[in-house]
Write a protein that holds these residues in place. Structure first.
Motif, PDB file in Angstrom:
ATOM      1  N   THR A 100      -5.918  10.785   4.324  1.00  0.00           N
ATOM      2  CA  THR A 100      -4.974  11.054   5.426  1.00  0.00           C
ATOM      3  C   THR A 100      -3.582  11.325   4.870  1.00  0.00           C
ATOM      4  OG1 THR A 100      -6.205   9.615   6.894  1.00  0.00           O
ATOM      5  CG2 THR A 100      -3.939  10.084   7.525  1.00  0.00           C
ATOM      6  N   GLN A 101      -3.139  10.501   3.943  1.00  0.00           N
ATOM      7  CA  GLN A 101      -1.803  10.724   3.352  1.00  0.00           C
ATOM      8  C   GLN A 101      -1.764  12.071   2.633  1.00  0.00           C
ATOM      9  OE1 GLN A 101      -0.789   7.332   0.831  1.00  0.00           O
ATOM     10  NE2 GLN A 101      -0.999   5.878   2.519  1.00  0.00           N
ATOM     11  N   ALA A 102      -2.843  12.418   1.938  1.00  0.00           N
ATOM     12  CA  ALA A 102      -2.873  13.696   1.205  1.00  0.00           C
ATOM     13  C   ALA A 102      -2.812  14.869   2.177  1.00  0.00           C
ATOM     14  CB  ALA A 102      -4.140  13.785   0.358  1.00  0.00           C
ATOM     15  N   SER A 132       6.015 -11.674 -13.608  1.00  0.00           N
ATOM     16  CA  SER A 132       4.803 -10.889 -13.353  1.00  0.00           C
ATOM     17  C   SER A 132       4.777 -10.527 -11.879  1.00  0.00           C
ATOM     18  CB  SER A 132       3.552 -11.717 -13.637  1.00  0.00           C
ATOM     19  OG  SER A 132       3.506 -12.068 -14.984  1.00  0.00           O
ATOM     20  N   ARG A 133       4.131  -9.425 -11.550  1.00  0.00           N
ATOM     21  CA  ARG A 133       3.962  -9.056 -10.142  1.00  0.00           C
ATOM     22  C   ARG A 133       2.955 -10.003  -9.502  1.00  0.00           C
ATOM     23  NH1 ARG A 133       2.961  -2.601  -9.844  1.00  0.00           N
ATOM     24  NH2 ARG A 133       1.456  -3.332  -8.305  1.00  0.00           N
ATOM     25  N   ALA A 134       3.201 -10.360  -8.229  1.00  0.00           N
ATOM     26  CA  ALA A 134       2.297 -11.290  -7.537  1.00  0.00           C
ATOM     27  C   ALA A 134       0.892 -10.708  -7.404  1.00  0.00           C
ATOM     28  CB  ALA A 134       2.857 -11.602  -6.149  1.00  0.00           C
ATOM     29  N   ASP A 184       4.402   8.857  -7.407  1.00  0.00           N
ATOM     30  CA  ASP A 184       3.528   7.909  -8.115  1.00  0.00           C
ATOM     31  C   ASP A 184       3.078   6.870  -7.086  1.00  0.00           C
ATOM     32  OD1 ASP A 184       2.903   5.445  -9.355  1.00  0.00           O
ATOM     33  OD2 ASP A 184       4.691   5.400 -10.592  1.00  0.00           O
ATOM     34  N   GLY A 185       1.776   6.832  -6.837  1.00  0.00           N
ATOM     35  CA  GLY A 185       1.259   5.873  -5.845  1.00  0.00           C
ATOM     36  C   GLY A 185       1.132   6.465  -4.452  1.00  0.00           C
ATOM     37  N   PHE A 186       1.412   7.733  -4.312  1.00  0.00           N
ATOM     38  CA  PHE A 186       1.276   8.433  -3.035  1.00  0.00           C
ATOM     39  C   PHE A 186       0.855   9.869  -3.329  1.00  0.00           C
ATOM     40  CE2 PHE A 186       2.423  10.963   0.556  1.00  0.00           C
ATOM     41  CZ  PHE A 186       2.236  10.148   1.653  1.00  0.00           C
ATOM     42  N   PRO A 187      -0.163  10.387  -2.669  1.00  0.00           N
ATOM     43  CA  PRO A 187      -0.968   9.797  -1.611  1.00  0.00           C
ATOM     44  C   PRO A 187      -2.061   8.899  -2.168  1.00  0.00           C
ATOM     45  CG  PRO A 187      -1.652  12.076  -1.960  1.00  0.00           C
ATOM     46  CD  PRO A 187      -0.505  11.827  -2.888  1.00  0.00           C
ATOM     47  N   ARG A 188      -2.441   7.920  -1.355  1.00  0.00           N
ATOM     48  CA  ARG A 188      -3.476   6.972  -1.763  1.00  0.00           C
ATOM     49  C   ARG A 188      -4.673   7.027  -0.824  1.00  0.00           C
ATOM     50  NH1 ARG A 188       0.019   3.000  -4.629  1.00  0.00           N
ATOM     51  NH2 ARG A 188      -1.270   1.432  -5.627  1.00  0.00           N
ATOM     52  N   THR A 189      -4.545   7.796   0.229  1.00  0.00           N
ATOM     53  CA  THR A 189      -5.684   7.990   1.137  1.00  0.00           C
ATOM     54  C   THR A 189      -5.750   9.483   1.446  1.00  0.00           C
ATOM     55  OG1 THR A 189      -4.328   7.777   3.137  1.00  0.00           O
ATOM     56  CG2 THR A 189      -5.301   5.748   2.283  1.00  0.00           C
ATOM     57  N   ALA A 218       8.123   6.112  -6.760  1.00  0.00           N
ATOM     58  CA  ALA A 218       6.930   5.259  -6.765  1.00  0.00           C
ATOM     59  C   ALA A 218       6.898   4.492  -5.448  1.00  0.00           C
ATOM     60  CB  ALA A 218       6.981   4.289  -7.941  1.00  0.00           C
ATOM     61  N   THR A 219       5.877   4.765  -4.634  1.00  0.00           N
ATOM     62  CA  THR A 219       5.854   4.090  -3.328  1.00  0.00           C
ATOM     63  C   THR A 219       5.683   2.574  -3.488  1.00  0.00           C
ATOM     64  OG1 THR A 219       3.549   4.812  -3.124  1.00  0.00           O
ATOM     65  CG2 THR A 219       5.185   6.002  -1.815  1.00  0.00           C
ATOM     66  N   GLY A 220       5.027   2.130  -4.565  1.00  0.00           N
ATOM     67  CA  GLY A 220       4.899   0.684  -4.807  1.00  0.00           C
ATOM     68  C   GLY A 220       6.284   0.051  -4.967  1.00  0.00           C
ATOM     69  N   VAL A 264       7.872  -0.177  -1.581  1.00  0.00           N
ATOM     70  CA  VAL A 264       7.276  -1.288  -0.823  1.00  0.00           C
ATOM     71  C   VAL A 264       7.875  -2.617  -1.295  1.00  0.00           C
ATOM     72  CG1 VAL A 264       5.126  -2.597  -0.457  1.00  0.00           C
ATOM     73  CG2 VAL A 264       5.097  -0.101  -0.300  1.00  0.00           C
ATOM     74  N   ARG A 265       7.928  -2.821  -2.603  1.00  0.00           N
ATOM     75  CA  ARG A 265       8.435  -4.110  -3.118  1.00  0.00           C
ATOM     76  C   ARG A 265       9.895  -4.322  -2.715  1.00  0.00           C
ATOM     77  NH1 ARG A 265       4.495  -2.938  -6.801  1.00  0.00           N
ATOM     78  NH2 ARG A 265       5.778  -1.419  -7.883  1.00  0.00           N
ATOM     79  N   GLU A 266      10.668  -3.238  -2.745  1.00  0.00           N
ATOM     80  CA  GLU A 266      12.077  -3.345  -2.330  1.00  0.00           C
ATOM     81  C   GLU A 266      12.159  -3.792  -0.870  1.00  0.00           C
ATOM     82  OE1 GLU A 266      14.766   0.261  -2.513  1.00  0.00           O
ATOM     83  OE2 GLU A 266      13.995   0.124  -4.569  1.00  0.00           O
ATOM     84  N   GLY A 320      -3.849  -7.231  -2.544  1.00  0.00           N
ATOM     85  CA  GLY A 320      -4.361  -5.987  -3.126  1.00  0.00           C
ATOM     86  C   GLY A 320      -4.755  -4.932  -2.118  1.00  0.00           C
ATOM     87  N   LYS A 321      -4.394  -5.135  -0.834  1.00  0.00           N
ATOM     88  CA  LYS A 321      -4.750  -4.148   0.202  1.00  0.00           C
ATOM     89  C   LYS A 321      -3.673  -3.081   0.304  1.00  0.00           C
ATOM     90  CE  LYS A 321      -7.882  -7.171   1.667  1.00  0.00           C
ATOM     91  NZ  LYS A 321      -9.203  -7.090   1.078  1.00  0.00           N
ATOM     92  N   LEU A 322      -4.023  -1.954   0.889  1.00  0.00           N
ATOM     93  CA  LEU A 322      -3.021  -0.925   1.154  1.00  0.00           C
ATOM     94  C   LEU A 322      -2.238  -1.312   2.402  1.00  0.00           C
ATOM     95  CD1 LEU A 322      -4.973   2.423   0.585  1.00  0.00           C
ATOM     96  CD2 LEU A 322      -3.623   1.086  -1.044  1.00  0.00           C
ATOM     97  N   VAL A 323      -0.972  -0.912   2.446  1.00  0.00           N
ATOM     98  CA  VAL A 323      -0.203  -1.137   3.668  1.00  0.00           C
ATOM     99  C   VAL A 323      -0.482   0.055   4.598  1.00  0.00           C
ATOM    100  CG1 VAL A 323       1.546  -2.461   2.421  1.00  0.00           C
ATOM    101  CG2 VAL A 323       1.934  -0.037   2.821  1.00  0.00           C
ATOM    102  N   PRO A 324      -0.213  -0.100   5.901  1.00  0.00           N
ATOM    103  CA  PRO A 324      -0.550   0.976   6.837  1.00  0.00           C
ATOM    104  C   PRO A 324       0.161   2.290   6.504  1.00  0.00           C
ATOM    105  CG  PRO A 324       0.022  -1.031   8.005  1.00  0.00           C
ATOM    106  CD  PRO A 324       0.358  -1.272   6.568  1.00  0.00           C
TER     107      PRO A 324
HETATM  108  P1  AMP Z   1       1.691   0.026  -6.834  1.00  0.00           P
HETATM  109  O1  AMP Z   1       2.984  -0.461  -7.394  1.00  0.00           O
HETATM  110  O2  AMP Z   1       1.586   1.519  -6.783  1.00  0.00           O
HETATM  111  O3  AMP Z   1       0.506  -0.633  -7.478  1.00  0.00           O
HETATM  112  O4  AMP Z   1       1.671  -0.433  -5.298  1.00  0.00           O
HETATM  113  C1  AMP Z   1       1.759  -1.798  -4.945  1.00  0.00           C
HETATM  114  C2  AMP Z   1       1.235  -2.000  -3.534  1.00  0.00           C
HETATM  115  O5  AMP Z   1       2.062  -1.299  -2.587  1.00  0.00           O
HETATM  116  C3  AMP Z   1      -0.174  -1.466  -3.281  1.00  0.00           C
HETATM  117  O6  AMP Z   1      -1.188  -2.349  -3.714  1.00  0.00           O
HETATM  118  C4  AMP Z   1      -0.145  -1.312  -1.769  1.00  0.00           C
HETATM  119  O7  AMP Z   1      -0.255  -2.553  -1.115  1.00  0.00           O
HETATM  120  C5  AMP Z   1       1.266  -0.776  -1.518  1.00  0.00           C
HETATM  121  N1  AMP Z   1       1.293   0.697  -1.580  1.00  0.00           N
HETATM  122  C6  AMP Z   1       1.951   1.467  -2.484  1.00  0.00           C
HETATM  123  N2  AMP Z   1       1.765   2.779  -2.234  1.00  0.00           N
HETATM  124  C7  AMP Z   1       0.960   2.838  -1.136  1.00  0.00           C
HETATM  125  C8  AMP Z   1       0.395   3.901  -0.380  1.00  0.00           C
HETATM  126  N3  AMP Z   1       0.624   5.188  -0.707  1.00  0.00           N
HETATM  127  N4  AMP Z   1      -0.365   3.592   0.690  1.00  0.00           N
HETATM  128  C9  AMP Z   1      -0.599   2.308   1.047  1.00  0.00           C
HETATM  129  N5  AMP Z   1      -0.107   1.258   0.374  1.00  0.00           N
HETATM  130  C10 AMP Z   1       0.673   1.499  -0.716  1.00  0.00           C
END
Ligand code: AMP
Length: 300
Positions: A162-164, A236-238, A155-160, A99-101, A104-106, A125-129
């Motif tokens: 470009t990523q796909a 809870s998640r921020a 899970d959580g990838f691809p989200r754009t 899970a890319t989320g 990211v959190r780690e 709530g924005k996507l990271v680069p």
């Molecule tokens: P999630 O746990 O999947 O809801 O992801 C939490 C946050 O991590 C998202 O709201 C984005 O800020 C970032 N994130 C996770 N996956 C991606 C991704 N594939 N591309 C860009 N940002 C991501």
């Protein structure tokens, strides 16, 4: 938000190639490193794909599905339950749930300027680069490859798109499961989500009961409550506040819905409408995936 302007860049061809090479480095064997960075990107892609196949076929996973080499992706709005079903399937199939989320959190739990800038994006709530996410995923795939992991459920990838495109360029995704849930339930599920700060387990305190009407049946999703040992450690998640969840849903519709189209065109998309909570949905999902006859399915 100033930070987003600094961090986001348009996905030019150069940037896309940089992403690809990140991923390629992670899934190519070290033996290909002698070829250096001047390689024709096309050759790199082929090499990467073949290395991935090799690493997958040498896995020692105890799953009865060993050797089936799953490369699956979960799509779906925030709160739909991607993590829940991806992690159940991961146990059943013996492939890692990535899970890319979570990655990211780690990463954001470390201190530093970049981390605090990225935290701003995530917490709004924005996507990271793309560069950042590709780099994290590459590291995770590389670490898995070194441990002999076979396949994955993303899970959580691809989200754009470009990523796909990048993912499609380096590996063959065989199935994309698009989870769907009635919109009224999504916000409530995000607001009710709780995580044990000690063991990381996910729970949900929301009790969702949507009345049926002529068009759709009643939907009941009971809470998923924590056991006593997690109860006092719930957080809870921020980004699970009402305002941020609404923004995440908006971003999903704008940036990630086109990814559904991307896979639909390639005939890889399985649309799955969740009928309710886990007890109703899990057996139906297994049926849709033709996994329902396996004895272990009931246990997972
Ligand atoms: P999630 O746990 O999947 O809801 O992801 C939490 C946050 O991590 C998202 O709201 C984005 O800020 C970032 N994130 C996770 N996956 C991606 C991704 N594939 N591309 C860009 N940002 C991501």
């Amino acid at each position: 938000m100033a930070v987003s302007h600094r961090l986001f860049r348009p996905a030019t061809t150069t940037v896309k190639n940089t992403f690809s090479s990140f991923l390629i480095r992670s899934i190519s064997s070290s033996s290909s490193s002698s070829s250096g960075s001047s390689l024709d990107p096309k050759i790199d892609l082929e090499e990467a794909a073949s290395q991935l196949e090799k690493s997958s076929s040498t896995s020692t996973s105890p799953s009865p599905y060993k050797g089936r080499n799953f490369h699956w992706v979960f799509l779906g709005c925030p709160g739909v339950g991607k993590g829940t079903y991806a992690s159940r399937l991961s146990s059943l199939l013996g492939v890692p749930h990535i899970a890319t989320g979570d990655l990211v959190r780690e990463e954001l739990s470390s201190s530093g300027l970049l981390s605090s800038q990225l935290k701003e994006l995530v917490n709004h709530g924005k996507l990271v680069p793309d560069e950042f996410i590709i780099s994290l995923l590459s590291k995770r795939l590389q670490a898995g490859k070194e441990k002999g992991e076979s396949g994955y459920i993303l899970d959580g990838f691809p989200r754009t798109v470009t990523q796909a495109e990048i993912l499609e360029g380096v590996t063959n995704i065989d199935l994309v499961i698009n989870l769907k849930l009635r919109e009224e339930a999504l916000l409530a599920k995000c607001l009710g989500r709780r995580i044990c700060s000690e063991c990381g387990a996910n729970y949900n305190v929301a009790c969702i009961d949507i009345k049926g009407d002529d068009d759709s049946p009643r939907m009941y999703m009971p809470p998923l409550l924590p056991p006593p040992n997690c109860e006092s450690k719930l957080i809870s998640r921020a980004d699970d506040t009402e305002e941020v969840v609404k923004e995440r849903l908006r971003i999903y519709n704008k940036m990630t819905q086109p990814v559904e189209e991307f896979y639909k065109k390639r005939r890889k998309l399985l649309e799955f409408e969740l009928p309710g909570g886990i007890p109703e949905s899990w057996p139906r999902l297994l049926r849709a995936l033709h996994l329902e006859n396996d004895k272990q399915s009931a246990i997972a």
